[in-house]
Design a protein around this motif. Structure first.
Motif, PDB file in Angstrom:
ATOM      1  N   ILE A   1       0.826  -1.202   0.000  1.00  0.00           N
ATOM      2  CA  ILE A   1       0.000   0.000   0.000  1.00  0.00           C
ATOM      3  C   ILE A   1       0.865   1.260   0.000  1.00  0.00           C
ATOM      4  O   ILE A   1       0.545   2.258  -0.660  1.00  0.00           O
ATOM      5  N   ASN A   2       1.992   1.206   0.703  1.00  0.00           N
ATOM      6  CA  ASN A   2       2.893   2.357   0.755  1.00  0.00           C
ATOM      7  C   ASN A   2       3.761   2.489  -0.486  1.00  0.00           C
ATOM      8  O   ASN A   2       4.518   3.453  -0.615  1.00  0.00           O
ATOM      9  N   GLY A   3       3.695   1.515  -1.383  1.00  0.00           N
ATOM     10  CA  GLY A   3       4.296   1.660  -2.695  1.00  0.00           C
ATOM     11  C   GLY A   3       5.701   1.146  -2.879  1.00  0.00           C
ATOM     12  O   GLY A   3       6.254   1.244  -3.972  1.00  0.00           O
ATOM     13  N   TRP A   4       6.292   0.537  -1.856  1.00  0.00           N
ATOM     14  CA  TRP A   4       7.664   0.054  -2.032  1.00  0.00           C
ATOM     15  C   TRP A   4       7.757  -1.469  -2.109  1.00  0.00           C
ATOM     16  O   TRP A   4       8.834  -2.010  -2.358  1.00  0.00           O
ATOM     17  N   GLY A   5       6.660  -2.171  -1.929  1.00  0.00           N
ATOM     18  CA  GLY A   5       6.674  -3.624  -2.028  1.00  0.00           C
ATOM     19  C   GLY A   5       6.414  -4.092  -3.448  1.00  0.00           C
ATOM     20  O   GLY A   5       5.602  -3.497  -4.170  1.00  0.00           O
ATOM     21  N   GLY A   6       7.101  -5.152  -3.862  1.00  0.00           N
ATOM     22  CA  GLY A   6       6.921  -5.729  -5.190  1.00  0.00           C
ATOM     23  C   GLY A   6       6.014  -6.943  -5.153  1.00  0.00           C
ATOM     24  O   GLY A   6       5.625  -7.426  -4.073  1.00  0.00           O
TER      25      GLY A   6
ATOM     26  N   PRO B   1      21.625  -2.741  -5.293  1.00  0.00           N
ATOM     27  CA  PRO B   1      20.317  -2.647  -5.948  1.00  0.00           C
ATOM     28  C   PRO B   1      19.643  -4.011  -6.112  1.00  0.00           C
ATOM     29  O   PRO B   1      18.418  -4.129  -5.951  1.00  0.00           O
ATOM     30  N   ALA B   2      20.428  -5.034  -6.427  1.00  0.00           N
ATOM     31  CA  ALA B   2      19.848  -6.375  -6.563  1.00  0.00           C
ATOM     32  C   ALA B   2      19.350  -6.901  -5.219  1.00  0.00           C
ATOM     33  O   ALA B   2      18.317  -7.575  -5.136  1.00  0.00           O
ATOM     34  N   VAL B   3      20.097  -6.600  -4.143  1.00  0.00           N
ATOM     35  CA  VAL B   3      19.661  -6.997  -2.796  1.00  0.00           C
ATOM     36  C   VAL B   3      18.320  -6.346  -2.472  1.00  0.00           C
ATOM     37  O   VAL B   3      17.387  -6.999  -1.991  1.00  0.00           O
ATOM     38  N   LEU B   4      18.217  -5.045  -2.740  1.00  0.00           N
ATOM     39  CA  LEU B   4      16.966  -4.344  -2.455  1.00  0.00           C
ATOM     40  C   LEU B   4      15.809  -4.923  -3.259  1.00  0.00           C
ATOM     41  O   LEU B   4      14.698  -5.083  -2.743  1.00  0.00           O
ATOM     42  N   ASP B   5      16.057  -5.232  -4.526  1.00  0.00           N
ATOM     43  CA  ASP B   5      14.994  -5.831  -5.351  1.00  0.00           C
ATOM     44  C   ASP B   5      14.522  -7.149  -4.754  1.00  0.00           C
ATOM     45  O   ASP B   5      13.319  -7.448  -4.729  1.00  0.00           O
ATOM     46  N   ARG B   6      15.457  -7.947  -4.263  1.00  0.00           N
ATOM     47  CA  ARG B   6      15.111  -9.258  -3.706  1.00  0.00           C
ATOM     48  C   ARG B   6      14.285  -9.114  -2.427  1.00  0.00           C
ATOM     49  O   ARG B   6      13.209  -9.712  -2.294  1.00  0.00           O
ATOM     50  N   VAL B   7      14.751  -8.334  -1.491  1.00  0.00           N
ATOM     51  CA  VAL B   7      14.113  -8.299  -0.171  1.00  0.00           C
ATOM     52  C   VAL B   7      12.804  -7.521  -0.177  1.00  0.00           C
ATOM     53  O   VAL B   7      11.985  -7.680   0.743  1.00  0.00           O
ATOM     54  N   THR B   8      12.570  -6.670  -1.192  1.00  0.00           N
ATOM     55  CA  THR B   8      11.299  -5.942  -1.282  1.00  0.00           C
ATOM     56  C   THR B   8      10.312  -6.603  -2.236  1.00  0.00           C
ATOM     57  O   THR B   8       9.203  -6.101  -2.431  1.00  0.00           O
ATOM     58  N   GLY B   9      10.703  -7.726  -2.846  1.00  0.00           N
ATOM     59  CA  GLY B   9       9.790  -8.463  -3.696  1.00  0.00           C
ATOM     60  C   GLY B   9       9.729  -7.998  -5.129  1.00  0.00           C
ATOM     61  O   GLY B   9       8.791  -8.360  -5.855  1.00  0.00           O
ATOM     62  N   HIS B  10      10.711  -7.243  -5.583  1.00  0.00           N
ATOM     63  CA  HIS B  10      10.711  -6.784  -6.974  1.00  0.00           C
ATOM     64  C   HIS B  10      11.504  -7.697  -7.896  1.00  0.00           C
ATOM     65  O   HIS B  10      11.442  -7.537  -9.116  1.00  0.00           O
ATOM     66  N   GLN B  11      12.254  -8.622  -7.321  1.00  0.00           N
ATOM     67  CA  GLN B  11      12.999  -9.568  -8.152  1.00  0.00           C
ATOM     68  C   GLN B  11      12.032 -10.636  -8.637  1.00  0.00           C
ATOM     69  O   GLN B  11      11.419 -11.350  -7.841  1.00  0.00           O
ATOM     70  N   THR B  12      11.905 -10.767  -9.929  1.00  0.00           N
ATOM     71  CA  THR B  12      10.910 -11.697 -10.497  1.00  0.00           C
ATOM     72  C   THR B  12      11.525 -12.960 -11.063  1.00  0.00           C
ATOM     73  O   THR B  12      10.816 -13.852 -11.513  1.00  0.00           O
ATOM     74  N   THR B  13      12.860 -13.067 -11.093  1.00  0.00           N
ATOM     75  CA  THR B  13      13.501 -14.280 -11.612  1.00  0.00           C
ATOM     76  C   THR B  13      14.467 -14.828 -10.578  1.00  0.00           C
ATOM     77  O   THR B  13      14.849 -14.151  -9.646  1.00  0.00           O
TER      78      THR B  13
END
Length: 525
Positions: free
Chosen positions: A329-334, A513-525
């Motif tokens: 809802i706050n916009g940072w979760g993937g 940046p890759a770590v952040l993508d992973r832990v916030t749910g933005h990494q899709t592969t």
């Protein structure tokens, strides 16, 4: 009558322990919600809830631990479990759980910050409901019954009936969460089935008061009696008991009070019977924890019966889902963040189910061996082998999310032994440390991510700035405290809102940046 429209970010169905914890977790992250609860008054039940150490740590984050302890049953009372033939013979086997006292911290950080708490289910429900009423972000609608659901575009619409007026309302929400118990209406609306473990067995619980001298308190301890296939609990020591006994056949139950009289040989007058309930002793886990924007939590997702005297699994559900919904809802979760809720929590429920199944089988084995004429010495050996493996109150403090899609993975230790993992292993609960000034390190964590930084030049600050520039809320906790360094074995450790470790490193990484993508749910592969 046409339905009146209402809107909310999150519609929570049910204001029990799970629904209340979820609503308070959302409010902790500044997310408003509406909670609908068909009961106007809070829960009225004689049972005790044993909140494990991990649950108390999670509730401490919400400012509730001290309030709950004020309602706690006398923590100096030990608990006594008697495995016996009947009320006229001494116990075959006796176990005691020591009084609940605060404990010293260990150097490896694995000790929990909070000891367990014993509190009546009524007092716990009252405290949580009062906390919801105090919070302006929580719109608590008591006497409102959830009746139906449809998924609509990017959200869902719940149908609710206001009991005081009889008006029907359509509540449009970004997300809907069913915290409505074992017979969940939300689960039925989603057509989600249950995976049952073993055959179904009907049970009955009788809440009664008895003046029989054999049931009088023998000591300051709380008593639990295991008599054949029955379990009797004296939660308060005031002469009231709860008896759990099996119901034979599939037809209408025979008189459970009469059964209790015959099996125990006690005089039990009708005015002394305070309540009778029936339930199914099957251990079930939902095949899915949600569909689209609608999720299940607590008993709606895993109706474990008999209802255990601990709610740790359900509280863990509420906290895990709550912070992830807030992130979306706050916009940072993937997209992978909410998907990880089922991945992390369902696996834990399946593990808990196996432990409960073993406890039930121990009870059945004791009954069968006793009926077969096993000696007391043999039964004692059995209890000594079985009971230590099914009675660990701190079981949930060791729960790990190592295979989660939102945890940065690391190779297993070379020896392949899980126990050789260090205290800061990704997916595990962060180590508990009492700082030199006497404060608890857990209390220094921020409400969202926290980067614990032990580097000499506070190099983690640059990582925190980079995270914030991408909209990821992150606190920077730089410390040189000796107690922290003794067990936090990496200089950079990223802690999630639920106090689990998401990532760690010995050096400033070049793939942040890759770590952040992973832990916030933005990494899709």
């Amino acid at each position: 009558m046409a339905m009146s429209p209402l809107r909310t970010r999150v519609l929570v169905v049910g204001a029990g322990v799970v629904g209340a914890t979820l609503a308070l977790e959302l409010a902790h992250h500044k997310i408003p919600c509406m909670v609908v609860e068909r009961a106007v008054r809070g829960l009225r039940t004689p049972t005790l809830e044993v909140l494990g150490s991990r649950s108390m740590e999670l509730l401490r984050r919400l400012g509730l631990a001290d309030r709950i302890r004020q309602r706690e049953v006398d923590p100096s009372r030990p608990c006594r479990v008697e495995w016996t033939e009947d009320l006229d013979h001494p116990p075959v086997y006796l176990t005691r759980r020591p009084p609940n006292r605060r404990h010293a911290f260990t150097a490896d950080g694995r000790t929990t910050l909070e000891p367990y708490a014993q509190v009546s289910a009524t007092a716990l429900a009252t405290e949580l409901r009062d906390a919801m009423r105090r919070d302006r972000l929580i719109d608590l609608r008591e006497g409102w019954t959830f009746t139906g659901l449809r998924v609509d575009g990017d959200g869902a619409v719940g149908s609710v009936l206001a009991g005081h007026s009889g008006h029907r309302h359509a509540v449009t929400a970004t997300y809907v969460v069913g915290c409505d118990g074992a017979r969940s209406t939300v689960r039925s609306c989603l057509d989600i089935t249950l995976d049952r473990l073993g055959p179904s067995q009907r049970y009955c619980s009788v809440h009664f008061r008895s003046h029989d001298p054999r049931l009088r308190p023998r000591s300051h301890a709380q008593r639990t009696l295991v008599i054949g296939d029955m379990v009797l609990l004296s939660p308060t020591g005031d002469g009231t008991w709860i008896g759990h006994l099996p119901v034979a056949g599939s037809g209408p139950a025979t008189d459970p009070v009469d059964t209790l009289r015959r099996r125990l040989g006690i005089q039990l007058d009708r005015p002394e019977v305070l309540g009778v309930t029936e339930w199914d002793a099957a251990l079930s886990v939902a095949t899915r924890y949600g569909r689209g924007p609608v999720y299940l939590a607590g008993e709606a997702a895993h109706p474990f019966h008999p209802v255990t005297d601990r709610v740790d699994t359900s509280i863990g559900d509420a906290v895990n889902l709550g912070w992830k919904l807030a992130a979306m809802i706050n916009g940072w979760g993937g997209p992978a963040l909410l998907a990880s809720y089922e991945m992390e929590r369902r696996s834990g429920a399946l593990i808990d189910r196996e432990i409960l199944a073993r406890a039930q089988e121990t009870l059945r084995r004791y009954r069968r061996l006793h009926a077969a004429g096993a000696t007391s010495e043999f039964l004692v050996r059995l209890m000594r082998q079985e009971l230590p493996q099914i009675g660990d109150l701190d079981l949930h403090s060791g729960h790990q999310y190592g295979h989660s899609a939102v945890i940065w993975p690391e190779p297993e230790p070379l020896d392949g032994v899980r126990g050789s993992r260090s205290a800061t292993w990704p997916g595990s609960r962060a180590p508990t440390v009492r700082l030199l000034d006497g404060s608890a390190m857990f209390d220094r964590f921020g409400p969202e991510f926290t980067l614990v930084d032990l580097t000499p030049d506070a190099a983690g600050g640059r990582l925190v700035d980079a995270a914030r520039s991408q909209g990821v809320p992150m606190a920077h906790l730089s410390t040189e405290d000796v107690a922290v360094r003794s067990c936090w074995d990496r200089p950079l450790v990223l802690v999630r809102p639920d106090q689990h470790i998401a990532w760690r490193s010995a050096t400033v990484p070049d793939n942040w940046p890759a770590v952040l993508d992973r832990v916030t749910g933005h990494q899709t592969t």
